[in-house]
Design a protein around this motif. Structure first.
Motif, PDB file in Angstrom:
ATOM      1  N   UNK A   1      -3.780  -2.952   3.531  1.00 52.19           N
ATOM      2  CA  UNK A   1      -4.503  -4.209   3.771  1.00 52.19           C
ATOM      3  C   UNK A   1      -3.754  -5.100   4.748  1.00 52.19           C
ATOM      4  N   UNK A   2      -2.438  -5.100   4.627  1.00 51.47           N
ATOM      5  CA  UNK A   2      -1.638  -5.990   5.455  1.00 51.47           C
ATOM      6  C   UNK A   2      -0.985  -5.270   6.622  1.00 51.47           C
ATOM      7  N   UNK A   3      -1.496  -4.083   6.893  1.00 50.10           N
ATOM      8  CA  UNK A   3      -1.031  -3.347   8.067  1.00 50.10           C
ATOM      9  C   UNK A   3       0.474  -3.092   8.015  1.00 50.10           C
TER      10      UNK A   3
ATOM     11  N   UNK B   1      21.859   5.711   7.040  1.00 52.84           N
ATOM     12  CA  UNK B   1      20.746   4.761   6.998  1.00 52.84           C
ATOM     13  C   UNK B   1      21.284   3.451   6.464  1.00 52.84           C
TER      14      UNK B   1
ATOM     15  N   UNK C   1      16.611 -13.694  -4.661  1.00 54.97           N
ATOM     16  CA  UNK C   1      15.619 -14.768  -4.692  1.00 54.97           C
ATOM     17  C   UNK C   1      14.210 -14.207  -4.754  1.00 54.97           C
ATOM     18  N   UNK C   2      13.935 -13.254  -3.909  1.00 58.71           N
ATOM     19  CA  UNK C   2      12.580 -12.689  -3.874  1.00 58.71           C
ATOM     20  C   UNK C   2      12.244 -12.039  -5.210  1.00 58.71           C
TER      21      UNK C   2
ATOM     22  N   UNK D   1      11.627 -14.777  -7.797  1.00 59.70           N
ATOM     23  CA  UNK D   1      10.336 -15.442  -7.572  1.00 59.70           C
ATOM     24  C   UNK D   1       9.212 -14.566  -8.081  1.00 59.70           C
TER      25      UNK D   1
ATOM     26  N   UNK E   1       9.253 -12.197 -10.353  1.00 64.97           N
ATOM     27  CA  UNK E   1       9.234 -12.123 -11.808  1.00 64.97           C
ATOM     28  C   UNK E   1       8.724 -13.436 -12.402  1.00 64.97           C
TER      29      UNK E   1
ATOM     30  N   UNK F   1       6.965 -15.688 -11.058  1.00 66.66           N
ATOM     31  CA  UNK F   1       5.573 -15.989 -10.690  1.00 66.66           C
ATOM     32  C   UNK F   1       4.594 -15.315 -11.643  1.00 66.66           C
ATOM     33  N   UNK F   2       5.045 -14.226 -12.280  1.00 68.91           N
ATOM     34  CA  UNK F   2       4.121 -13.484 -13.136  1.00 68.91           C
ATOM     35  C   UNK F   2       3.664 -14.252 -14.359  1.00 68.91           C
TER      36      UNK F   2
ATOM     37  N   UNK G   1       2.787 -11.879  -5.147  1.00 68.75           N
ATOM     38  CA  UNK G   1       3.360 -12.355  -3.900  1.00 68.75           C
ATOM     39  C   UNK G   1       4.111 -11.225  -3.198  1.00 68.75           C
TER      40      UNK G   1
ATOM     41  N   UNK H   1       1.645  -9.322  -1.287  1.00 74.14           N
ATOM     42  CA  UNK H   1       1.043 -10.086  -0.194  1.00 74.14           C
ATOM     43  C   UNK H   1       2.007 -10.230   0.966  1.00 74.14           C
TER      44      UNK H   1
ATOM     45  N   UNK I   1      10.536  -3.173 -10.787  1.00 72.50           N
ATOM     46  CA  UNK I   1      10.377  -3.928 -12.036  1.00 72.50           C
ATOM     47  C   UNK I   1       9.894  -5.343 -11.746  1.00 72.50           C
TER      48      UNK I   1
ATOM     49  N   UNK J   1       6.613  -6.937 -13.361  1.00 68.06           N
ATOM     50  CA  UNK J   1       6.687  -8.194 -14.112  1.00 68.06           C
ATOM     51  C   UNK J   1       5.785  -9.242 -13.493  1.00 68.06           C
ATOM     52  N   UNK J   2       5.687  -9.210 -12.162  1.00 67.87           N
ATOM     53  CA  UNK J   2       4.851 -10.229 -11.526  1.00 67.87           C
ATOM     54  C   UNK J   2       3.375  -9.956 -11.797  1.00 67.87           C
TER      55      UNK J   2
END
Lengths: 395, 1080
Positions: free
Chosen positions: A51-53, A109, A250-251, A254, A256, A258-259, A270, A273, A286, A290-291
């Motif tokens: 969806x978000x390419x 890598x 942080x991400x 957020x 977790x 946000x869920x 998020x 998205x 995880x 959780x979100x």
């Protein structure tokens, strides 16, 4: 409840000595549930990417990895304990050889050399195999030792240290450190005195603290991760430092947070998205669960893993044959260490390290090893092959 | 179970712990994280309003907002997407210095082929330290690839090469797989040929074709930019602009890097010391700069910081000082008429200003009105961390100043008593300010301001914002010098210590501490992306074709983008006939006024509210907070929003100005149109149009005429000098008081440097005459109406008992000019015996001197008379309460309440010495004379669809009989022999009869006039037309001529009334005009 069916000489073994009535179907069921959960979330991630390419998560690739892992699981299921016991050392050595090959043939890598590319485009991560190799190696060594005397400690410690050093040198300190609880747990299962283990843990903790504070033997970025974690435990600090090295933490937090209780709904989080959460299909899956599923699904996953570990441990307790008991117990510790560390990392209880969530995260080597471990557990429990060289009547 | 049991327990305990932690994050901290999540996908955009238009009396739009575009460049996108950018930066990565775009443009094909002939293996090996040959460029191997950033450079080169060749994602993935295989790979060109199923030659041709297209497109783009200098060529000028942007972006990135490492901006410190003593090679390395560029950047950064300090920081802090309720007068203006003016506190001002040299958070706090005391010298932005900046074995032993960084004897309390506020101690600083202008030339205005400053320091109640802005220059320069001295001392101390410890670089410079360097380099990517992505303006209002090119073919012009914008345009006024080209901005410029963005004071005044708005925009809101956001969006003025500050734009700004809207978007699916949630939080409302009574065509024609007035060359008394450098005004109003024309020269469009001829050795261009202002309503200096005042004196006197038949003898006496009581007549020989009518017709000063003596016993009577006709009062053009933009000088000047001497009473009746007026006031007064009622003048007819009613007229208090007598006498001025304007403004000349009065007001001679034969005088013509059933009243005003009105103003009046536009308008009012020669 915990009394397992004892081996009966009158029960009939099936294929390769498998007593099908002894197969721990609940373990398989929980494992399949976890696999299913992983498949659902990877599929929604893949759709979100479309969806978000983005081209980060591939459902087809994940499915392929599961399919490729199934034969491994079957193979592990069918391995006879006697055979495994005989060749445990070899398997351990093979895992060490693979680890040793990484600096020479491994691919780089993200500034780390951890993968060996196999034909057909499959990338093998020897450090994953090394965990299983360590379990087998330690089981092979410990099934004759109770670690009551100091002489009995040297070999197991060396056996543990070797793969840890090789993995840490990749560098992959996180994976190296996950071997510690597995090893310690197996030492305990083997009969090591509690006080000795406690001392080992304390010494290890002190050494770790010293290494951190004195910045010895630890790479800069690893030190930084620890520093960042230590300074961003509270939400305000984490928010303030989100762009200064605490981005991943942080991400994850957020996502977790946000869920909430019920979650945002599949594919609506998020993380899907924005695509900002690094490794959302592997190390941080995880956080996605959780979100999008909220506390409910996060709790279910914790419950399932706990159930898996408990069932494996209970199964281990029911095995009278020491080697198999240690192997199964080791696998239980493997799952416990993984899920505990992975979730702790995502929730900020530990510094960030790259560790997958077994059976759920995508990742060929991780899936291969996790499913093989399950196969190993199921196979070892479903067989009984008496051995005279062990103390079958003592734990 | 003995052994597994405890492990199971540990597992259960661990699970509980994890669940509790999960619950804490998801339940207890849910709001915090949900807000952060929302912030990630929430974006808001302002919806700008359209400012109202100004429409003239005929419905023609004079000013309006026009939707346009701005051409911007995002340099990062350019260098990562356009072949020119790609190649220049690839080359820079190779040679480790900034390769100019111009050079790259010339080598586009050959260098591109050189890059394409490299193989991925070559670049991988280069990254590991091997040598590399690129065309004729050879880069030797190095043993320490990290020191030459080989890995990063190789990565950059791979990226640029791939982009140059236009690799598809699939091809890129194939390339990655091939690289992982560690086999020896062929060149990029060969790989591309293989992937695309073409031969090597075809692949080469395809690349050249790609580059050729890029050339053509860039040339087309450059040709549409409209560069002025055709000799230089479009493309070179475009490339020069791109290079300029590159330089700015690189400079910002480098400054960002330095600030990350050092904790302060590089511009804050002396660039030469920094360059000499501190190792900045790491910046040069990462920016691909050579030494010279590094040095240029340091110099530039310092200049930019000083410019910011003076033009932004100091101004904002001074504005905050005046914004503080308790610390100073509001609005920065002198509280001259305040009953109890406040004494501003110098300590607070020093506190505020010192924040410029402190950390950013202290500066922000100062802008909020909470500065640190200025005496605290330790925590300056530069010095506070200097002892931990560098790589030293032991922490730097720096002797930082223990007291204020900037204490000097000049700031110590002066001995003895000090004036309140403590400003006098700053006087020595003020005396140090250079009186020369920025160009090094003598600047009278600056010298005057300095004098004002010194005076105000002794009387601080008069201190204004401009005083402090001037003083801050000296103070900040002093502090700057102190800081730099301490900084260099500290740096040299640390340098010596490092030398002792053996920690200098091979070049003998201080190294940054490793931790600081690491921190800076960690942020490198973010810094490059952040500054590189910021769009910078290339061109305002590009033409439509350019916009079309960029929107239709964005892939051809990577980095270039257009942004919608709005610009205030003045519609061009095209006049019929052979005239000079009319520019839209030249019509009624002072009347229409100008726009400006907010100044420092206004920014400060809304600072708190801006912060509140920023906070509300960034998080989830309650419904009440939504309302609050709506209010703030409407009330606050954007930093880049233009508001009217003068003229009608300023006066009616609240009407013309609309209200911005605000739209919030949630979700990132805006590109794909799925599921984006958009919410309008604040509704946009456009400004309303205002309709004015001015007629644009007539206004423009009048302005043009005033700029090029003509006179009768046979008239020896005419002042040719004035006609070469005209200064004056014309007002035309209809009989309801609506202003049709308000023309003034010189105005903001007048070329003041145009050569003017000097006649008779008299230099007539004076400073005051060069003021570009609306002289229809403003009077820079004393401006008596002269004899145009006489009809009002006559009307009043008649109404209060003057006998029109009474005569007065106007004759020379004792060798002197004709005079009465010392008031000289304009005619040296006098008019003989004259009555009222003859006195008006002939404009006899002697008669009116007598009227003044007899009919106006004291100043109060004059006051009453004058005010009844509107003199000394606002004309009504400024009708708005609280509006500001139109400025009208209606203060009567010397026309005060003090007693007048006999001589002054005689002069006053002649409109001299003690009386002042603007052309608009004179027009209003003559309108009253014509109609018998005092009306307000009006410039704005309506707002939007709403007509503004005219103010009701007021009775004059003068009878019709008296008025008719005066009118009849005025008719004679231009229609009977002997009238002062009959020679020029007769019916034959104009096709109609006028009722007018001429006037000349002698001015005092100055030293510049001492050698002039004639004293300077203002001259006037005012009246109405046609004589029967008038349709309009007019005033013509000439500033400082050497001739009387009959030889100056009358010519201008004739020219004005003969213009085709004027005659057309008169006819449109239903007046029959006799044709003139040349009339169609």
């Amino acid at each position: 409840m915990f009394e397992r069916r004892q081996q009966s000489s009158t029960s009939r073994a099936g294929i390769a000595g498998v007593h099908w009535s002894r197969v721990e179907w609940p373990i398989l069921a929980v494992a399949v549930c976890l696999l299913g959960i992983g498949m659902v979330f990877i599929q929604t991630m893949s759709e979100a990417d479309l969806r978000y390419d983005r081209q980060e998560v591939s459902w087809e690739s994940h499915l392929r990895k599961i399919i490729v892992s199934v034969p491994g699981m079957l193979l592990a299921f069918l391995v006879r304990p006697r055979w495994l016991r005989r060749y445990a050392g070899l398997l351990y050595s093979a895992s060490l050889v693979l680890l040793a090959l990484v600096p020479f043939v491994g691919q780089v890598r993200n500034d780390a050399r951890r993968w060996i590319q196999l034909p057909l485009g499959f990338d093998l991560q020897p450090s994953e195999l090394a965990k299983l190799g360590l379990i087998l190696g330690l089981a092979g060594l410990l099934y004759r030792r109770r670690l009551q005397t100091s002489q009995e400690w040297a070999a197991p410690l060396l056996l543990t240290a070797l793969p840890m050093i090789l993995v840490a040198a990749q560098p992959d300190l996180g994976t190296a450190l996950t071997m510690v609880p597995v090893a310690l747990g197996m030492f305990y299962l083997a009969g090591a005195p509690g006080r000795v283990l406690t001392s080992l843990v304390c010494i290890g903790a002190l050494l770790g603290l010293g290494a951190w504070k004195l910045e010895l033997g630890v790479l800069d970025y690893q030190l930084k991760r620890i520093d960042v974690w230590a300074s961003t435990f509270e939400p305000e600090d984490l928010i303030l430092n989100q762009k200064r090295g605490a981005f991943h933490a942080f991400q994850a937090r957020v996502a977790i947070g946000n869920g909430g209780l019920h979650g945002t709904g599949l594919g609506r989080g998020i993380t899907n998205q924005t695509g900002h959460l690094p490794e959302r299909e592997s190390d941080s899956i995880f956080a996605v669960i959780a979100e999008e599923g909220g506390l409910v699904s996060g709790g279910v996953v914790i419950l399932l893993y706990t159930l898996l570990v408990c069932l494996i441990m209970i199964s281990a307790a029911s095995i009278r044959e020491r080697f198999s008991r240690l192997v199964v117990g080791g696998v239980g510790l493997f799952f416990m260490a993984h899920y505990f560390i992975n979730m702790s990392v995502n929730m900020g209880l530990m510094p960030f390290t790259g560790l997958t969530l077994p059976l759920i995260s995508t990742g060929g080597s991780s899936m291969l090893v996790s499913t093989a471990a399950i196969g190993l557990v199921l196979g070892q429990v479903a067989r009984h092959e008496p051995s005279l060289g062990e103390d079958s009547f003592r734990f | 179970m003995r052994r597994t049991g405890p492990l199971i327990v540990i597992c259960l305990v661990g699970a509980v712990m994890l669940f509790l932690r999960l619950a804490k994050i998801q339940i207890k901290e849910h709001e915090i994280w949900a807000a952060e999540a929302a912030r990630m996908v929430r974006s808001g955009s302002l919806v700008n309003y359209r400012r109202g238009a100004i429409i003239d009396g005929s419905g023609q739009v004079m000013v309006r907002d026009e939707a346009t575009y701005t051409l911007e460049l995002s340099y990062r996108s350019f260098r990562r997407g356009h072949p020119l950018g790609l190649l220049a930066h690839a080359r820079s990565s190779l040679v480790m210095r900034s390769v100019p775009l111009a050079l790259t443009w010339n080598q586009l094909e050959s260098w591109s082929l050189d890059m394409a002939r490299l193989s991925p293996t070559d670049l991988d090996r280069f990254g590991e330290g091997a040598a590399l040959e690129v065309g004729d460029l050879y880069l030797p191997a190095c043993e320490t690839p990290e020191s030459e950033l080989r890995a990063e450079r190789a990565s950059d080169l791979r990226f640029y090469t791939a982009r140059l060749l236009g690799l598809t994602p699939r091809e890129g993935k194939s390339l990655r797989s091939l690289r992982h295989s560690r086999n020896e790979l062929p060149s990029y060109l060969e790989l591309v040929a293989e992937w695309r199923g073409s031969s090597l030659e075809e692949a080469r041709e395809a690349l050249l074709e790609r580059l050729g297209s890029a050339r053509i497109h860039l040339e087309l783009f450059a040709s549409r930019l409209g560069f002025e200098d055709e000799r230089l060529g479009d493309v070179p000028q475009l490339i020069a602009e791109l290079e300029r942007v590159r330089s700015v972006v690189d400079g910002l990135c480098a400054s960002g890097l330095f600030a990350e490492a050092a904790g302060f901006a590089p511009g804050r410190v002396d660039p030469n010391s920094l360059y000499r003593l501190v190792d900045l090679s790491w910046i040069a390395l990462h920016m691909r700069w050579d030494d010279q560029r590094l040095h240029e950047w340091l110099q530039d950064a310092h200049e930019r910081w000083l410019s910011w300090r003076n033009n932004v920081g100091a101004q904002h802090l001074t504005a905050q000082f005046f914004n503080s309720a308790d610390e100073g007068p509001h609005d920065g203006e002198v509280a001259e008429f305040a009953a109890a003016p406040k004494i501003p506190n110098s300590e607070h001002w020093l506190d505020l200003l010192s924040a410029l040299y402190r950390e950013d958070e202290v500066y922000e706090s100062a802008l909020d009105g909470l500065p640190l005391p200025w005496q605290h010298g330790r925590n300056t932005a530069v010095l506070s961390e200097i002892d931990s900046l560098f790589d030293l074995k032991r922490s730097g032993q720096i002797a930082l100043p223990s007291t204020a960084l900037w204490v000097g004897e000049e700031l110590e309390p002066a001995a003895g008593e000090m004036t309140a506020g403590g400003w006098e101690r700053l006087a020595p600083l003020a005396k140090e300010i250079d009186p020369l202008g920025s160009d090094g030339q003598e600047d009278a205005g600056r010298r005057w301001r300095l004098g004002q400053l010194l005076a105000h320091l002794r009387r601080p109640a008069r201190l204004g914002r401009y005083d402090l802005e001037l003083l801050s220059e000296a103070l900040l320069d002093r502090w700057e010098a102190n800081l730099q001295r301490h900084f260099v001392d500290a740096l040299e101390t640390l340098h010596a210590q490092a030398k002792e410890e053996g920690r200098l670089t091979p070049a003998g410079r201080l190294r940054f501490a490793p931790g600081r360097l690491a921190r800076a380099l960690e942020s490198l990517r973010d810094i490059l992306r952040d500054y590189g992505d910021r769009p910078l303006t290339l061109l305002d209002r590009p033409d439509y074709e350019l916009v079309y090119l960029l929107t239709r073919f964005p892939e051809r012009y990577k980095g270039m983008q257009v942004r919608e914008a709005s610009v205030r345009v003045r519609e061009p006024i095209e006049l019929e006939g052979a005239r000079e080209a009319s520019g839209s901005e030249r019509v009624a410029s002072e009347v229409l006024g100008t726009l400006s963005v907010m100044g420092a004071l206004e920014v400060q005044m809304q600072r708190e509210r801006e912060k509140r708005l920023a906070e509300l925009r960034s998080r989830e809101r309650t419904p009440a907070e939504d309302n609050e956001l709506d209010v703030l969006i409407g009330d606050l003025i954007l930093r880049n929003e233009s508001r009217g500050v003068s003229g009608l734009e300023g006066e009616w700004d609240d009407v013309l100005r609309g209200r911005n809207g605000y739209r919030e978007h949630r979700g990132l699916e805006d590109v794909y149109g799925q599921g984006l949630v958009e919410r309008e939080l604040s509704t946009r409302r456009d400004g309303r149009d205002i309709h004015i009574s001015l007629l644009a065509d007539l206004q423009r024609a009048t302005e043009l005429m005033l700029e090029h007035p003509r006179y009768d060359p046979t008239d020896e008394s005419a002042d040719a000098t004035w006609f070469n450098q005209p200064v004056g005004a014309i007002v035309l109003v209809d009989m309801q008081g609506r202003v049709i024309v308000q023309a003034s020269v010189p105005n903001s469009s007048t070329d003041l440097e145009a050569d003017g001829s000097l006649l008779g050795g008299m230099a007539v261009i004076r400073e005051e005459r060069r003021q570009q202002l609306n002289r229809t309503m403003r009077k820079p200096l004393f401006q008596p109406p002269g004899s145009v005042f006489k009809p009002f004196v006559a009307a009043w006197a008649l109404e209060h008992g003057l006998d029109e038949h009474t005569t007065v003898m106007c004759e020379p006496s004792a060798g002197d000019w004709a005079n009465y009581g010392g008031v000289h007549c304009w005619d040296p020989y006098g008019h003989g015996r004259v009555d009222l009518s003859a006195a008006i017709k002939g404009s006899c000063n002697s008669y009116f001197a007598w009227v003044g003596e007899t009919s106006f016993p004291h100043v109060g009577v004059y006051w009453e008379m004058a005010r009844s006709f509107g003199y000394g009062l606002p004309t009504g053009i400024r009708r708005r309460e609280g509006g500001s933009g139109l400025t009208e000088d209606y203060v009567p000047g010397l026309f005060s309440t003090r007693a007048l001497s006999d001589h002054e009473r005689r002069q006053a009746a002649n409109g001299l010495a003690v009386v002042e007026a603007t052309p608009s006031q004179v027009a209003r007064a003559f309108l009253a004379l014509a109609t018998g009622e005092l009306r307000e003048l009006s410039l704005v007819d309506g707002v939007g669809d709403e007509l503004l009613p005219l103010a009701p007229p007021q009775p004059l208090g003068v009878s019709k009989e008296s008025l008719d007598l005066v009118r009849q006498a005025m008719w004679q001025v231009s229609n009977e022999r002997g009238g002062t304007a009959q020679r020029v403004l007769n019916e034959e000349a104009l096709g109609m009869q006028l009722v007018i009065k001429t006037g000349s007001a002698d001015l005092a001679r100055t030293s510049r006039d001492s050698n002039a034969r004639k004293p300077p005088k203002h001259t006037w013509v005012a009246g109405w037309f046609p004589a029967q059933n008038p349709v309009a009243v007019f005033t013509v005003f000439l500033d400082r001529t050497r001739s009387t009105s009959s030889h100056s103003a009358v010519y201008v009046a004739r020219q004005f009334l003969s213009m085709p536009e004027t005659r057309k308008w008169i006819r449109s009012q239903g007046v029959h005009l006799e044709p003139l020669r040349g009339d169609d």
